[in-house]
Design a protein around this motif. Sequence first.
Motif, short mmCIF file in Angstrom:
data_model
loop_
_atom_site.label_atom_id
_atom_site.label_comp_id
_atom_site.label_asym_id
_atom_site.label_seq_id
_atom_site.Cartn_x
_atom_site.Cartn_y
_atom_site.Cartn_z
N ASN A 1 -7.60 -9.77 22.50
CA ASN A 1 -7.89 -8.41 22.95
C ASN A 1 -8.30 -8.37 24.42
N ILE B 1 -5.13 -9.17 26.63
CA ILE B 1 -4.18 -8.05 26.69
C ILE B 1 -4.72 -6.95 27.59
N LEU C 1 2.52 0.88 23.16
CA LEU C 1 1.83 0.00 22.21
C LEU C 1 0.92 0.76 21.25
N TYR D 1 -0.29 3.87 18.60
CA TYR D 1 0.36 4.51 17.47
C TYR D 1 0.47 6.01 17.71
N GLU E 1 6.10 -0.79 14.36
CA GLU E 1 5.40 -1.95 14.92
C GLU E 1 4.06 -1.58 15.53
N THR E 2 3.91 -0.30 15.93
CA THR E 2 2.64 0.12 16.55
C THR E 2 1.51 0.23 15.53
N LEU F 1 0.47 -2.19 13.98
CA LEU F 1 -0.30 -3.39 14.29
C LEU F 1 -0.67 -3.48 15.77
N THR F 2 0.27 -3.15 16.65
CA THR F 2 0.00 -3.35 18.08
C THR F 2 -1.12 -2.46 18.59
N HIS F 3 -1.35 -1.30 17.96
CA HIS F 3 -2.38 -0.39 18.46
C HIS F 3 -3.77 -1.01 18.38
N PHE G 1 -4.67 -3.91 19.33
CA PHE G 1 -4.89 -4.93 20.36
C PHE G 1 -4.89 -4.36 21.77
N VAL G 2 -4.87 -3.05 21.91
CA VAL G 2 -4.90 -2.44 23.24
C VAL G 2 -6.05 -1.44 23.30
#
Length: 239
Positions: A27, A30, A52, A54, A62-63, A65-67, A69-70
């Motif tokens: 985290n 990134i 990245l 949601y 895919e967002t 999960l990616t949301h 980590f940003v």
Amino acid sequence: MLLIPIGDEPNDHVRRPIVTYLLIGANLAIYAWLFWRSGGDASRLPELLRPLGYIEDQGRPETILTHMFVHAGWMHVLGNMLFLWIFGDNVESRLGHVGFLAAYLATGVAALFAHVLLGGGPTNEPLVGASGAVSGVQGLYFVACPGARVRLFFWLLYVVRVFLVPARGVMIAWFVLNDILPVLLRGPEDRVAHWAHLGGFGVGLLLMAVLVPWFGRNEPPPRPSLRERYPTRHRTRDW
């Protein structure tokens, strides 16, 4: 006035919290990468976060999960990582590395859907941050470590103190003041994803309640006696 948690007791995990450290590192890395791409201009971060984060009506699975980590700012990421550092290690010790990672991601996804179903609804603004997953970790900790205590750092002018208080009390007060009251008083105009926090915490409670028979609880060790705390004051004389 400054009042923040800085640690917990007991901190007697039997496994090195590798996944907790990796999540914190990922985290922070990134966020540093996105900040570097923005050229140090915080006003450009929303543009970089959008692919990245949601957004419900974009249909990008895919967002989901990616949301997690940003983050939208350095206070956002540091606050989340502080809570993950305090509560994650003991939960990881209970569930194991793979189990903890699965629980972290599962509560983060559940928090997202709680936000969409209960509070967020369709929006063009991306949902970002690990807050839902970290709230899930707090829910797991709440059940797994019923007697744990949290160290709170207090600073007001020239007064600096560290208090040791029950972890459950800290969590209840935190969610009431930062999520439940804002939901009741501010309504949908508040841009903070309060339902994601509450949803993640609730799912963490339920998940750990199911897992406790397999992994047990993390009870604090008994308080040492006066003889153990001050051995030089209780010496016996040999005759």
